[in-house]
Design a protein around this motif. Structure first.
Motif, mmCIF file in Angstrom:
data_model
loop_
_atom_site.group_PDB
_atom_site.id
_atom_site.type_symbol
_atom_site.label_atom_id
_atom_site.label_comp_id
_atom_site.label_asym_id
_atom_site.label_seq_id
_atom_site.Cartn_x
_atom_site.Cartn_y
_atom_site.Cartn_z
ATOM 1 N N LYS A 1 50.899 90.182 7.490
ATOM 2 C CA LYS A 1 51.381 91.342 6.740
ATOM 3 C C LYS A 1 50.534 91.637 5.508
ATOM 4 O O LYS A 1 50.298 92.794 5.177
ATOM 5 C CB LYS A 1 52.831 91.127 6.317
ATOM 6 N N ASP A 2 50.079 90.587 4.803
ATOM 7 C CA ASP A 2 49.456 90.832 3.502
ATOM 8 C C ASP A 2 48.335 89.843 3.224
ATOM 9 O O ASP A 2 47.988 89.005 4.059
ATOM 10 C CB ASP A 2 50.517 90.789 2.389
ATOM 11 N N PHE A 3 47.762 89.951 2.038
ATOM 12 C CA PHE A 3 46.620 89.134 1.635
ATOM 13 C C PHE A 3 46.963 87.651 1.677
ATOM 14 O O PHE A 3 46.151 86.825 2.147
ATOM 15 C CB PHE A 3 46.198 89.539 0.214
ATOM 16 N N GLU A 4 48.140 87.278 1.210
ATOM 17 C CA GLU A 4 48.526 85.870 1.164
ATOM 18 C C GLU A 4 48.541 85.248 2.553
ATOM 19 O O GLU A 4 48.096 84.109 2.752
ATOM 20 C CB GLU A 4 49.897 85.726 0.505
ATOM 21 N N ALA B 1 44.834 94.581 3.490
ATOM 22 C CA ALA B 1 44.686 93.124 3.372
ATOM 23 C C ALA B 1 43.601 92.599 4.306
ATOM 24 O O ALA B 1 42.812 91.717 3.936
ATOM 25 C CB ALA B 1 46.021 92.441 3.677
ATOM 26 N N GLY B 2 43.538 93.138 5.530
ATOM 27 C CA GLY B 2 42.547 92.667 6.487
ATOM 28 C C GLY B 2 41.129 92.948 6.053
ATOM 29 O O GLY B 2 40.256 92.076 6.124
ATOM 30 N N LEU B 3 40.862 94.170 5.595
ATOM 31 C CA LEU B 3 39.513 94.509 5.155
ATOM 32 C C LEU B 3 39.179 93.838 3.828
ATOM 33 O O LEU B 3 38.034 93.427 3.599
ATOM 34 C CB LEU B 3 39.365 96.029 5.037
ATOM 35 N N GLY B 4 40.167 93.719 2.931
ATOM 36 C CA GLY B 4 39.917 93.049 1.656
ATOM 37 C C GLY B 4 39.561 91.589 1.837
ATOM 38 O O GLY B 4 38.590 91.089 1.248
ATOM 39 N N THR B 5 40.343 90.894 2.656
ATOM 40 C CA THR B 5 40.029 89.481 2.884
ATOM 41 C C THR B 5 38.746 89.330 3.688
ATOM 42 O O THR B 5 37.998 88.367 3.486
ATOM 43 C CB THR B 5 41.183 88.757 3.605
ATOM 44 N N LEU C 1 39.696 95.578 -5.341
ATOM 45 C CA LEU C 1 39.499 95.161 -3.948
ATOM 46 C C LEU C 1 40.413 95.956 -3.031
ATOM 47 O O LEU C 1 39.990 96.429 -1.970
ATOM 48 C CB LEU C 1 39.772 93.662 -3.805
ATOM 49 N N ASP C 2 41.680 96.116 -3.414
ATOM 50 C CA ASP C 2 42.611 96.886 -2.592
ATOM 51 C C ASP C 2 42.187 98.342 -2.487
ATOM 52 O O ASP C 2 42.253 98.941 -1.397
ATOM 53 C CB ASP C 2 44.019 96.800 -3.174
#
Length: 581
Positions: free
Chosen positions: A195-198, A257-261, A300-301
């Protein structure tokens, strides 16, 4: 005596109170003749120091969503040198970690040494024990790591190229699901998916924490590229797929989150020092001089959100030259044009960039693309037919059926974007014919995705050889019934049927034809390409468990072949007396 490496050291959930100072890494990323980069994730804001002999290089961490990262730029190295290194975090020696592996080292490129490159794709993050090996097979990357660790004289690749699906955001392991359940209900969208960055950060930790793989990634330079499962199955398959995703309440958070990470964990390390200096996020990191750690979360987001909505705002593709070998790595996911009447695997700016890179003047031109450019002919024609169906060749009703088939059976590779396929095929033929500079010996696509491996060759009367080499999966084998289905669709009667279907839909013929020269095989594999006097030597390796020793698989060669360079034709006057021309 080295202690036995454990199968996994990552708990299902992590606690900052018990985490070590070094969470992930060190990972050796871009390396050239005189420079290198080392990436880490740390528990806290920190000063990270890489030491080798009397030399040291340092970087301050930057933060994103409560996580801390650093990329240490190392300069002033000698070409062709090998130097062991250590890592300190806030003055504490954190690497090597006493895991029983050889010292991590940086081997710079030697302009006179032939390139050796490993590649593969599709690697799931499950434990390396009997259960994990039973369901997902032996991790071929881990078997390769143990082989190199046990034999200091074994030849090491100059680069490992991972061509997609490094992590599976949509098909999670029980360990990942335990972590998700500790944060939210699995009954809430998106359920067991990320779901998210974490959650992405924890998935990367599961993927890269095994001691053997961690050691390998600390000493073997790596370059990476995403494919669909890094985000979600069939990512950007069509406009219909994208609209369906955007209608959910969770998709936008997922793609950001996917592209940021991906930028943090994979892409940043792909860049050479010169290209990294042009990156807007890296410029922000490099320019930061304050006493406090830079928090890059908001930027980043915003960057990831814009990269999704406007693919032309950022380029994920890249190129590296290794002496007389050029490697061009092409993004085939984020830069697509999805308008039904102008479908493109690459949009206009990305196609123009690729056009500039595909030039001769090198001995070998390698093109890294997660999706194979040259599918088995039956599958190629089937996907081309399906695109025509989706585009309304037989009306709106059949177009809906075509879209269902496209998404259900993953018919969204190069062949299903005919405008892009035809244009890139023409470019490649021009390179091979010497119309874009002196012709190389080979033009070779390196790919993954299909969960089986093979080699194909374009049928040509002269010029450079045009080849497709596939290595997939690294660790995620197809069930046996799917292996049979894949072979049937690709190599059986589907070849003739697919051709007839493609002709019936008036799909333009490819500018050339090709045929398989080796494969398919379905093992978990890691391939190695080596430049040799005859051309390219390609070897596929897998891991084999013997005597129940799941923690220490043996590396086994599955297939090997030399892709020989074309022999130059000789006229009678060039003949040596006493020899046949």
């Amino acid at each position: 005596m080295a202690r036995r490496p454990s199968a996994s050291t990552v708990p299902s959930t992590s606690s900052p109170a018990t985490d070590p100072p070094l969470i992930l890494g060190p990972m050796l990323r871009h390396v050239d003749a005189t420079s290198a980069s080392v990436w880490v994730e740390t528990r806290d804001a920190a000063d990270v120091v890489v030491r080798s002999g009397q030399d040291e290089w340092s970087a301050r961490t930057f933060a994103a969503h409560g996580h801390h990262y650093a990329l240490v730029e190392i300069a002033g190295l000698a070409p062709g040198s090998v130097r062991a290194y250590t890592v300190d975090v806030n003055g504490e020696r954190v690497w090597p970690d006493g895991g029983g592996f050889p010292p991590s080292s940086i081997a710079t490129l030697d302009p006179g040494r032939p390139l050796r490159l490993a590649f593969g794709s599709c690697r799931t993050s499950v434990p390396h024990d009997a259960g994990g090996n039973r369901t997902h097979g032996v991790d071929s990357l881990r078997a390769f790591a143990l082989h190199l660790a046990a034999d200091p004289q074994a030849p090491r690749p100059d680069l490992a190229l991972f061509l997609g699906d490094q992590v599976y955001a949509d098909s999670t392991s029980s360990q990942m699901q335990d972590f998700i359940a500790s944060r939210r209900s699995l009954r809430e969208p998106p359920g067991k998916e990320l779901k998210d960055f974490e959650e992405y950060a924890h998935l990367y930790r599961l993927a890269w924490s095994d001691p053997a793989n961690r050691w390998l990634l600390s000493t073997l330079p790596s370059a990476m590229l995403f494919d669909d499962h890094d985000i979600r199955d069939d990512w950007n398959a069509s406009m219909s797929w994208l609209r369906k995703m955007r209608a959910t309440e969770w998709w936008q958070g997922r793609i950001v989150a996917g592209l940021g990470t991906y930028w943090v964990y994979q892409h940043l390390g792909n860049l050479s020092p010169a290209k990294r200096a042009e990156d807007p996020l890296w410029q922000r990191i490099a320019a930061h001089r304050g006493p406090e750690e830079l928090d890059l979360t908001g930027e980043l987001d915003a960057f990831a959100d814009l990269a999704d909505k406007d693919p032309a705002s950022y380029r994920w593709s890249y190129r590296h030259d290794f002496g007389d070998v050029r490697l061009v790595v092409v993004d085939t996911r984020a830069a697509r044009c999805l308008e039904p009447d102008a479908r493109g695997m690459l949009d206009g700016p990305e196609m123009e960039w690729l056009d500039e890179q595909l030039r001769g003047g090198v001995r070998h031109l390698l093109i890294g693309t997660s999706l194979p450019f040259l599918l088995p002919m039956g599958l190629h024609h089937l996907e081309a037919w399906n695109e025509a169906l989706c585009n309304g060749r037989w009306g709106r009703g059949p177009a809906g059926v075509g879209e269902w088939l496209r998404q259900t059976f993953d018919l969204e590779q190069w062949a299903a974007f005919q405008l892009s396929f035809q244009r890139v095929a023409a470019m490649v033929a021009e390179v091979a014919d010497g119309a874009r500079g002196p012709a190389p010996e080979t033009v070779t696509f390196l790919s993954g995705d299909l969960h089986y491996s093979y080699v194909s060759e374009v049928e040509r009367g002269g010029g450079a050889r045009i080849l497709q080499a596939v290595c997939s999966p690294v660790r995620n084998p197809l069930p046996r019934w799917l292996r049979f289905f894949s072979a049937l669709m690709s190599y059986g009667p589907a070849a003739a049927v697919g051709t007839r279907m493609s002709v019936s839909a008036k799909v333009p013929d490819p500018p050339f034809t090709w045929h398989g020269i080796k494969g398919p095989w379905f093992d978990n594999n890691l391939a190695v390409v080596e430049v040799v006097p005859e051309g390219l030597l390609v070897t596929w390796h897998t891991g084999v468990v013997e005597e129940g020793k799941h923690w220490r698989p043996r590396l086994k060669t599955v297939a090997e072949m030399v892709l020989e360079a074309p022999r130059p034709s000789r006229s009678p006057e060039d003949s040596v007396p006493g020899q046949r021309p």
